[in-house]
Structures are given as structure tokens and as C-alpha cells.
Design an enzyme around this catalytic site. Sequence first.
Site, PDB file in Angstrom:
ATOM      1  N   ASP A 135     -64.460  90.854  89.410  1.00 23.72           N
ATOM      2  CA  ASP A 135     -65.714  90.433  90.024  1.00 23.72           C
ATOM      3  C   ASP A 135     -65.532  89.014  90.582  1.00 23.72           C
ATOM      4  O   ASP A 135     -65.262  88.088  89.820  1.00 23.72           O
ATOM      5  CB  ASP A 135     -66.800  90.447  88.926  1.00 23.72           C
ATOM      6  CG  ASP A 135     -68.196  90.386  89.502  1.00 23.72           C
ATOM      7  OD1 ASP A 135     -68.333  90.001  90.671  1.00 23.72           O
ATOM      8  OD2 ASP A 135     -69.149  90.714  88.765  1.00 23.72           O
TER       9      ASP A 135
ATOM     10  N   ASP B  53     -67.558  92.428  96.784  1.00 24.85           N
ATOM     11  CA  ASP B  53     -66.972  91.445  95.862  1.00 24.85           C
ATOM     12  C   ASP B  53     -66.577  91.999  94.496  1.00 24.85           C
ATOM     13  O   ASP B  53     -66.382  91.233  93.563  1.00 24.85           O
ATOM     14  CB  ASP B  53     -67.936  90.272  95.671  1.00 24.85           C
ATOM     15  CG  ASP B  53     -69.233  90.693  94.999  1.00 24.85           C
ATOM     16  OD1 ASP B  53     -69.518  91.893  94.955  1.00 24.85           O
ATOM     17  OD2 ASP B  53     -69.962  89.812  94.513  1.00 24.85           O
ATOM     18  N   GLU B  54     -66.490  93.315  94.384  1.00 23.03           N
ATOM     19  CA  GLU B  54     -66.153  93.913  93.090  1.00 23.03           C
ATOM     20  C   GLU B  54     -65.203  95.077  93.256  1.00 23.03           C
ATOM     21  O   GLU B  54     -65.323  95.843  94.211  1.00 23.03           O
ATOM     22  CB  GLU B  54     -67.420  94.491  92.422  1.00 23.03           C
ATOM     23  CG  GLU B  54     -68.262  93.493  91.700  1.00 23.03           C
ATOM     24  CD  GLU B  54     -69.410  94.166  90.980  1.00 23.03           C
ATOM     25  OE1 GLU B  54     -69.239  95.303  90.503  1.00 23.03           O
ATOM     26  OE2 GLU B  54     -70.478  93.552  90.918  1.00 23.03           O
TER      27      GLU B  54
END
Length: 395
Positions: free
Chosen positions: A25, A140-141
Amino acid sequence: MTAQRTQPRTQPQPATARRWVAHLDMDAFYASVELLRYPQLKGQAVVIGGGARHQPQTLDDGTLAFARLKHYAGRGVITTATYAAREHGVNSGMGLMKAARLAPEAVLLPVDFEAYRRASKAFKASVLSFAPDMEDRGIDEIYLELTALPGAQDPVGHDPFGGVRAIAQELRNTVRRTTGLTCSVGLSPNKLLSKLASEMDKPDGLTLITHADLPTRVWPLAVGKLNGVGPKAASKLHALGVRTIGDVAEKERAWLVKHFGVSYGAWLADASQGIDDRPVATRSEPVSMSRETTFDRDLHAVTDKTRLTAELDALVHALANDLARKGYAARTVGIKLRFDDFSLQSREITLPQATRDVLALRRAAGQCLKRADLHKRLRLLGVRAANLEARLHNG
DNA sequence: TCTGGGGTCCTAGGACCC
DNA sequence: TCTGGGGTCCTAGGACCC
């Protein structure tokens, strides 16, 4: 409770390898990308959100003047806030107007999705180079299946999980080296626990948990920390006296099923025990595509008809473009309306043939709009394409 | 002075077919 | 006059996630 024995180093590996999944993350992703561009803002309260109106201005002496949150007027929300800004109590999803009351002097930067997409591609590419089983979870993960990577099953010194820990450490180093950005990594036997773990030591953390850690590190957490328990389920659980994941774990499965249904109740029971068999999904086809816009003021179907038509045209054009660019046609076309009281309405229609033709999409959206109840003022209008079929990009 | 934009998945009722 | 049991598709709404 049985004591967990660590394996002696001399013992051969078990025939069934221990599963290891990582959740990676990126830390305050949009804000961190902006700090790379404006390093002078490092350490300051910075908030990302809203349109391009509040772009930094270059002054006569060459320095940049940044917009302040207190000068914002509009209906935007925070997409990301730096950790310094979060200390003022602002966070993602909060309206910028409300945030301005809490942190008036915070710097406000407009959202620049192009820049974030570039940074996203860069960090994913850097990870893929040595952990190819990757599931995309947005910009973003990611989840990574590490089980079969060389060394993942090896102990290191007295650490039975030293091998996989070293892999995770290497992941973080790679991301930082290639992008200049930090991330937090959760490491566990499945996606559910790794997602929990990555949040435990943010930012720039690495957290490993196994099923043996459940009672001490997972059960004390609020039930809403579980990925899949949102505000509705959490408040229903609270009303039933269930506050922590451990509280859920103590309940009979039948009790959970009685209150939450077969599917969700059983899932809750499993989740509270850290059970999750979902694979890391390396490929996936899109199910739907959509475009929507919130108006600067609430519109009325009759008095603002011209404006509304223009907005619908623009959305349909954008959607048709998206379909063509990504190589899909849609058989189902729908609209989404949000009213001034924040209620939602949707209408959709399934066509005999899939299309990505602007006029056909526009006609279908128009039919949907005709079937909608337009008494209240409109806050948002959206168009959606579903039942997607892959098509040649130029076909 | 609340509350963006892009998604996924689930449920439930009705149509329709065998 | 009374009335089955699946299965699939379509539609509307809602919860949840990033």
C-alpha cells in the site's frame, strides 16, 4: 490455545508450503507524488483535491505561491492528505469546505491523475520484475503471491519467516529506489490478513502476521478494520454489542447467519478467524465503465434543460471514448442521478447488440433519462456502460 | 459551508422459457 | 377453475472499496 513451535533449521521443508501473500500500500500516494514535484512542501500540511483552479502560481521573483485550503469554494473532497495534514483531523473523503475549518492554512493542490497514473505504473513495474503474481487493487495498492518465490519458505537465523521477510524488505527497497516513494507492506497467509497488516505500521512499515497472532494482534481491532465491513455493517454489529473482530470470533456462526444472512454471516465468521482462500487474481476483465459529474450547483430538469443536455452529451462522448480506447463495446447502458437530498436513482437498458457508437449510446441514455423521476433538483449525473464485449480497438 | 469519481459484487423481484 | 419447479436474463438499489 496451543503453543506455536518454531521449526528447527535442520528439518526438511513440509510438502505443502506455507502460503505467503503480501499487500503493498503506497503511503499517502497522491500527496507523496506531489511532494516529489514540490519538495519545498515536505513536512507541511498538504491536501490534494478539487479541480485545476487552484494550481500553484509562479510569482515575479520565480517562487511558487500555493493555494490555501481556507480560500477554497466548491463541492470537492479530499482525495489524499499528507500525514502532517491528518494531524489536524482531516482525511480522505472529507469535504474541502469542512476541511478548511479544521486546517485553514493547509496547502491545497489540484488532483493530477496523469502524474499519479505514471507513478503507479512505475511502482508496479518495479515490483513485477521480481514478484510476477500481482493483483491490481487500484492506483496505489497491490497484492502479491509470494509463496513460490525462491527463499520464501526459508528460515533465516532464528527467524522462521526470515526468507519471506527479506523478500518483502527487498520489495520496499525496490519501490523506494525506482520511484522515490515509500509504501507499507503487510505479510500473512492470505489477502485479508495482509490487508490488515499493511495498515498496522503506516507509513513505511513492514508487518508480518500469522494465524498464531490472531488473539493478540487481530482480535483487539475494531470490526470496521476488516476489508468488507463498512459503516452499515459496523453500526449494525455495534447495535448487537459486537465491537471488535474478537467479539465476532466469539459468536456462533449460526448467530451471525441469523443476523447477516447466509453469505455475509458466514463470511464474517470466517474473516474473524483469519480464514480467506481468495487467490491473487493476476488478470481481470472490466465489468463496467462509467463517467459522472457533480454540478457546481443543483440543476432542475426543466429550467436547466439545456445545461443538462450538454452535460449528458459530454459524459456520453467521454464514455464512448473510453470504450474505444480500451477496446470494448457495451450492451447495457445506464444513467445515474444523485439528487439534492443525496438520494440516488439509476435506470438502465440492455440493447440487442453491443455498441460503442456515440449516437447509439446517447439514444439509450436519453431513453433511461425519460424513465427517471426528475422532481428533485439534480446534484450529479452519470452514464454507465456494462455487459461489456471485447472489440478491436478500431472496429 | 457536509458528502468526488471510478469501480465490484450482492440481493430481490419479475419476465420468460422449459 | 387452479396452479410446480427450475434456470436465466433484466432491472433497481445498495454496500463497499480505492
